[in-house]
Scaffold this motif. Structure first.
Motif, PDB file in Angstrom:
ATOM      1  N   VAL A  81       0.925  -1.370   0.423  1.00 55.31           N
ATOM      2  CA  VAL A  81      -0.125  -0.064   0.107  1.00 55.31           C
ATOM      3  C   VAL A  81       0.996   1.524  -0.097  1.00 55.31           C
ATOM      4  N   GLN A  82       2.008   1.078   0.860  1.00 52.37           N
ATOM      5  CA  GLN A  82       2.460   2.570   0.772  1.00 52.37           C
ATOM      6  C   GLN A  82       3.416   2.975  -0.592  1.00 52.37           C
ATOM      7  N   LEU A  83       4.233   1.452  -0.866  1.00 49.56           N
ATOM      8  CA  LEU A  83       5.004   1.851  -1.994  1.00 49.56           C
ATOM      9  C   LEU A  83       3.687   1.695  -3.626  1.00 49.56           C
ATOM     10  N   LEU A  84       2.427   1.687  -3.064  1.00 49.36           N
ATOM     11  CA  LEU A  84       1.151   2.366  -4.539  1.00 49.36           C
ATOM     12  C   LEU A  84       1.461   3.643  -4.110  1.00 49.36           C
ATOM     13  N   ALA A  85       1.003   3.646  -2.719  1.00 55.13           N
ATOM     14  CA  ALA A  85       0.783   5.585  -2.612  1.00 55.13           C
ATOM     15  C   ALA A  85       1.253   6.701  -2.727  1.00 55.13           C
ATOM     16  N   ARG A  86       2.967   6.078  -2.594  1.00 50.57           N
ATOM     17  CA  ARG A  86       3.687   6.976  -3.024  1.00 50.57           C
ATOM     18  C   ARG A  86       4.411   7.171  -4.157  1.00 50.57           C
ATOM     19  N   ALA A  87       3.988   5.842  -5.010  1.00 51.87           N
ATOM     20  CA  ALA A  87       3.596   6.116  -6.886  1.00 51.87           C
ATOM     21  C   ALA A  87       3.247   6.913  -7.367  1.00 51.87           C
ATOM     22  N   ALA A  88       2.421   7.231  -6.564  1.00 53.46           N
ATOM     23  CA  ALA A  88       0.934   8.007  -7.608  1.00 53.46           C
ATOM     24  C   ALA A  88       0.799   9.210  -6.994  1.00 53.46           C
ATOM     25  N   GLY A  89       1.878   9.657  -5.420  1.00 55.61           N
ATOM     26  CA  GLY A  89       1.017  11.437  -5.312  1.00 55.61           C
ATOM     27  C   GLY A  89       2.259  11.199  -4.117  1.00 55.61           C
TER      28      GLY A  89
END
Length: 270
Positions: free
Chosen positions: A218-226
């Protein structure tokens, strides 16, 4: 939720720390009963690792302390897939690395890491270790979990980063360094390596592992998105009180146990 001494507990809340109707820990009359329970849970946990795709060749291991001989632990043997291991395949290893029960060899990395965790952390009944893509990616960034959601808050102030990579873990000294870096935390993220979680029960340790890896994703996805908005300190502590609760961690594994035993009953073969 908290109530004063004069306030009755609301009818929808159970008499537990979280208010959830979580049953107490199982009771065993003999060491043999407790040992069988731990071995079955360990095997189920290994199958769950396989189901989640955590296998990476010979890498990855889960251990649980023997209930009678506290200087010994049960662990998956070297060279058997997570997806095929049975209770009959488990081995018991003593503090010197000798296999005292079982017919398979021990993975040297499993011995040096788990023996030192169990030796240095008497409250760590179990430890789970794997080289998952999400934990490896987070470790490569040198970042621990941030409280981006209530699940990740379970590890708020309860995780450590071990960055002293020295190659494959085959020396006791390296295993001890990893165990020391764990401290009193639930998890230690090994940079360039993987993830280790511990718990007061096998159930708890494995739940923390699965949750940590999911939160890393989740953290990796969130940081990749913004730029994700994290919980405040107060919010993170409030979330940790619930989602980092030991009873909740233990009981959460029960649901996974029910599923995997129904799907793969052969894991219980002794």
């Amino acid at each position: 939720m908290s109530t004063t001494a004069t306030e009755p507990r609301p009818a929808h809340l159970a008499d537990t720390a979280t208010g959830l109707p979580i049953p107490g820990e199982p009771y065993f009359a003999t060491y043999e009963e407790a040992r069988r329970h731990r071995k079955q849970r360990l095997t189920a946990a290994l199958r769950l690792f396989g189901k989640h795709g955590f296998g990476e060749g010979i890498s990855g291991h889960i251990s649980v302390r023997d209930p009678e001989h506290r200087d010994r632990f049960w662990v998956n043997p070297f060279g058997i897939s997570f997806n095929r291991v049975r209770v009959a395949d488990l081995i018991c290893v003593d503090s010197t690395g000798r296999v005292v029960s079982g017919r398979h060899p021990v993975n040297p990395s499993a011995f040096v890491i788990h023996s030192q965790i169990h030796a240095l952390h008497p409250d760590a009944t179990a430890a789970a270790h794997g080289h998952t893509p999400h934990s490896r990616a987070l470790g490569a960034l040198g970042r621990l979990l941030e409280p981006v959601d209530q699940e990740s808050a379970a590890f708020y102030g309860r995780q450590a980063l071990y960055g002293d990579y020295r190659g494959p873990s085959v020396s006791v000294a390296q295993g001890r360094a990893i165990a020391e870096s764990l401290g009193d935390n639930l998890a230690v993220l090994l940079r360039h390596h993987g993830l280790i979680t511990v718990g007061g029960s096998l159930d708890e340790a494995v739940h923390w592992f699965l949750t940590y890896d999911s939160c890393a994703q989740v953290q990796l996805l969130a940081r990749a998105a913004g730029t994700p908005q994290t919980l405040t300190h107060e919010q993170a502590l409030a979330a940790r009180e619930g989602f980092g609760n030991q009873q909740l961690g233990r009981f959460s594994f029960q649901l996974l146990w029910d599923e995997i035993v129904a799907e793969q009953p052969d894991l219980l073969e002794e």
